[in-house]
Design a protein around this motif. Structure first.
Motif, mmCIF file in Angstrom:
data_model
loop_
_atom_site.group_PDB
_atom_site.id
_atom_site.type_symbol
_atom_site.label_atom_id
_atom_site.label_comp_id
_atom_site.label_asym_id
_atom_site.label_seq_id
_atom_site.Cartn_x
_atom_site.Cartn_y
_atom_site.Cartn_z
ATOM 1 N N ILE A 8 4.124 18.286 68.490
ATOM 2 C CA ILE A 8 3.712 17.728 69.787
ATOM 3 C C ILE A 8 4.757 16.722 70.239
ATOM 4 C CG2 ILE A 8 1.931 16.427 71.023
ATOM 5 C CD1 ILE A 8 -0.114 17.477 69.046
ATOM 6 N N TYR A 255 4.041 21.626 73.271
ATOM 7 C CA TYR A 255 3.337 22.063 72.060
ATOM 8 C C TYR A 255 4.049 23.267 71.494
ATOM 9 C CZ TYR A 255 0.496 19.415 75.117
ATOM 10 O OH TYR A 255 0.096 18.448 75.998
ATOM 11 N N LEU A 352 -3.766 25.382 71.837
ATOM 12 C CA LEU A 352 -3.639 23.983 71.423
ATOM 13 C C LEU A 352 -4.952 23.484 70.829
ATOM 14 C CD1 LEU A 352 -1.912 21.382 71.429
ATOM 15 C CD2 LEU A 352 -2.706 20.981 73.774
ATOM 16 N N CYS A 356 -5.254 22.336 66.928
ATOM 17 C CA CYS A 356 -5.566 20.936 66.607
ATOM 18 C C CYS A 356 -6.806 20.795 65.738
ATOM 19 C CB CYS A 356 -5.751 20.127 67.886
ATOM 20 S SG CYS A 356 -4.219 19.794 68.751
#
Ligand code: PLP
Length: 367
Positions: A8, A255, A352, A356
């Motif tokens: 990131i 990302y 994403l 995560c």
């Protein structure tokens, strides 16, 4: 031990948060940064704070507990569960609400903890997710009065949300209808509603077009500074860092996802044998493109779905995925890839989100 890596870019995230805050400020709009896609990541919360946004929202209370150490003001982005009221009062300064039983429980707990809990009262203007239905004015007024009367609570503002369940676009019309409801509440209660929280990142199209209804003075935003995309017309906003890929892919190079090649060879494009179903019990059809060079990557659907990964190398295409393997076609790639190399992808919002929150991906930060 190996894990695919999600990298990131915190510098770009910070820059984007700063640009967002500045652009909105010019319209008199205050912004709350939504960190929920990062699943309670402290580093990303810190990056947007460095960009100048001090109120950070998450949809899970345990994530607010984590990000509180940044010193931000915290907001729970969905209605508290009755079963978590004590923690909500402890870890959230603000929460989104629409249910009187929840408000009563919050008030009682806030008194117990000697706190004032801020309430953003949600009105459903048509998208059919959370909020009191916009046509039920008596219920709206009654709930505002309840918040004002209950000790331990304060009205942070009134809010609405679009483009979540019902795909309803934020428009001048539903924005003005929302303003009218708030004005009516103000005249019936004799007190000012400080924030009219008009929606999420999709509301930005009205600002971009110069159509913003002036009385709306608050937004809750993630996707705008996270991706630099205006989502209604699906275009990149050049004030923001954004991807160079086709905007329709909705990915961002903030990302980057890296996975290792564990097998590399040439195989037919059509399976050999009688066909049944795949690893997810789905039947499939295959087009014959002859024999092609392909690579097997060490990540799978349990980490990030293939359809949410955009290869950084435009000549690479996704072939498919099982729970723990991803197949890519590298026949047309100019890179001389070999076993042990990593392949890089940009991620879209869902990619994403998944990257995560899985235990199977390691985080790395550019700062
Ligand atoms: C997720 C969410 C937002 C932010 O949405 P983005 O698309 O990330 O801008 C705002 N409000 C509510 C209620 C949400 O659930």
């Amino acid at each position: 031990m190996y894990m695919p890596i999600l990298e990131i870019d915190l510098n770009k995230l910070r820059d984007n948060a700063f640009v967002e805050k500045t652009l909105l400020q010019k319209q008199g709009v205050e912004v709350m940064a939504v960190n929920k896609v990062f699943d309670g990541c402290i580093e990303t919360a810190r990056a947007v704070m460095e960009g100048g946004i001090n109120v950070i929202a998450e949809s899970r209370t345990y994530n607010l507990k984590k990000i509180r150490e940044t010193g931000c003001t915290t907001c729970l982005l969905r209605s508290p569960c009755l079963s978590e009221i004590e923690d909500v009062v402890r870890y959230a300064d603000i929460s989104l609400n629409s249910e009187p039983p929840v408000l009563r429980a919050l008030a009682a707990e806030a008194v117990r903890q000697k706190k004032t809990h801020q309430v953003l009262l949600m009105i459903d203007m048509g998208d059919l997710r959370e909020g009191i239905w916009f046509e039920d004015y008596p219920q709206i007024l009654e709930t505002v009065r309840l918040i004002e009367e209950l000790p331990g609570l304060a009205l942070y503002g009134m809010g609405t949300n679009f483009n979540c369940y019902g795909t309803v676009l934020p428009t001048v019309k539903n924005g003005e209808d929302f303003i009218a409801i708030v004005k009516r509440v103000e005249s019936d209660t004799g007190s000012k509603v400080r924030r009219l929280s008009a929606g999420n990142c999709t509301s930005y199209h009205l600002i971009d077009k110069g159509l913003w209804p002036q009385a709306l003075n608050h937004l809750r935003i993630g996707g705008l500074h996270q991706f630099g995309i205006e989502y209604v017309d699906m275009k990149y906003l050049d004030e923001f860092h954004h991807s160079t890929k086709a905007v329709g892919r909705a990915s961002s190079d903030l990302y980057r996802f890296y996975a290792e090649i564990i097998e590399l060879n040439s195989k037919p494009t059509v399976p050999v044998g009688e066909l049944g179903v795949d690893a997810f019990l789905q039947p499939k059809t295959f087009e014959d493109h002859g024999t092609r060079k392909r690579a097997l990557l060490a990540f799978g659907r349990q980490d990030v779905p293939a359809e949410n990964c955009v290869p950084q190398d435009d000549a690479i295409t996704m072939l498919g995925q099982t729970s723990d393997h991803t197949l890519i076609d590298i026949e047309d790639s100019a890179q001389s890839l070999k076993v042990g190399d990593t392949v890089c992808f940009e991620l879209d919002y869902t990619g994403l989100l998944m990257a995560c929150q899985t235990r199977g991906v390691a985080l790395r930060f550019i700062r």
